[in-house]
Design a protein around this motif. Structure first.
Motif, PDB file in Angstrom:
ATOM      1  N   LEU A   1       0.546  -1.448  -0.203  1.00 52.64           N
ATOM      2  CA  LEU A   1      -0.086   0.158   0.075  1.00 52.64           C
ATOM      3  C   LEU A   1       0.586   1.292   0.366  1.00 52.64           C
ATOM      4  O   LEU A   1       0.820   2.253  -0.956  1.00 52.64           O
ATOM      5  CB  LEU A   1      -0.966  -0.100   1.443  1.00 52.64           C
ATOM      6  N   TRP A   2       1.789   1.452   1.224  1.00 57.55           N
ATOM      7  CA  TRP A   2       2.760   2.237   0.626  1.00 57.55           C
ATOM      8  C   TRP A   2       3.198   2.554  -0.419  1.00 57.55           C
ATOM      9  O   TRP A   2       3.625   4.114  -0.645  1.00 57.55           O
ATOM     10  CB  TRP A   2       3.869   1.995   1.327  1.00 57.55           C
ATOM     11  N   THR A   3       3.753   2.368  -0.793  1.00 61.22           N
ATOM     12  CA  THR A   3       4.799   1.772  -2.166  1.00 61.22           C
ATOM     13  C   THR A   3       3.544   1.599  -3.619  1.00 61.22           C
ATOM     14  O   THR A   3       3.933   1.908  -4.477  1.00 61.22           O
ATOM     15  CB  THR A   3       5.684   0.718  -2.655  1.00 61.22           C
ATOM     16  N   LEU A   4       2.072   1.650  -3.551  1.00 61.38           N
ATOM     17  CA  LEU A   4       1.472   2.158  -3.857  1.00 61.38           C
ATOM     18  C   LEU A   4       1.352   0.663  -5.073  1.00 61.38           C
ATOM     19  O   LEU A   4       1.447   0.658  -6.886  1.00 61.38           O
ATOM     20  CB  LEU A   4       1.496   3.436  -4.964  1.00 61.38           C
ATOM     21  N   LYS A   5       2.071  -0.467  -4.908  1.00 58.92           N
ATOM     22  CA  LYS A   5       1.817  -1.450  -5.670  1.00 58.92           C
ATOM     23  C   LYS A   5      -0.298  -1.690  -6.010  1.00 58.92           C
ATOM     24  O   LYS A   5      -1.125  -1.775  -5.510  1.00 58.92           O
ATOM     25  CB  LYS A   5       2.360  -3.289  -5.304  1.00 58.92           C
TER      26      LYS A   5
END
Length: 120
Positions: A61-65
């Motif tokens: 989620l943090w790295t927008l995968k």
């Protein structure tokens, strides 16, 4: 080759909050699993594995995968379905959890900025 796709995309504040909450939950699950190892090895290992999965999801989620978007959506949908089942059978204990999961689903699919950030 360096992946600079995150640098060109802005992470929505709600996704940041979801990632942080998922990470906190993951850390607590790992700690709980470690504490359970002395009492019940199987439950302890399950807790640790769930915690690690939560931490991986938080990173996604943090790295927008894109896979993190879909995993979050599927888990939230399953939580809503299970919550509805519990409500139908007369158990209202999971009402808050069901409402939160429904809010997450609505947020993921209704906010165009979220979909754009994950490129889904």
């Amino acid at each position: 080759m360096v992946d600079n796709t995150l640098a060109t995309r802005q992470r929505p504040r709600g996704v940041t909050i979801l990632a942080i909450l998922e990470a906190i939950g993951g850390v607590l699950e790992v700690i709980g699993g470690i504490l359970l190892l002395n009492v019940n090895t199987t439950l302890g290992i399950i807790g640790i594995v769930q915690g690690i999965i939560s931490l991986v999801l938080a990173w996604g989620l943090w790295t927008l995968k894109p896979w993190a978007f879909w995993v979050t959506a599927v888990l939230s949908a399953l939580t809503v379905l299970y919550g509805i089942y519990l409500l139908v059978t007369g158990n209202t204990a999971s009402l808050v959890q069901t409402i939160i999961a429904l809010a997450i689903l609505i947020y993921l699919f209704a906010d165009r900025h979220v979909r754009a950030a994950f490129r889904t």
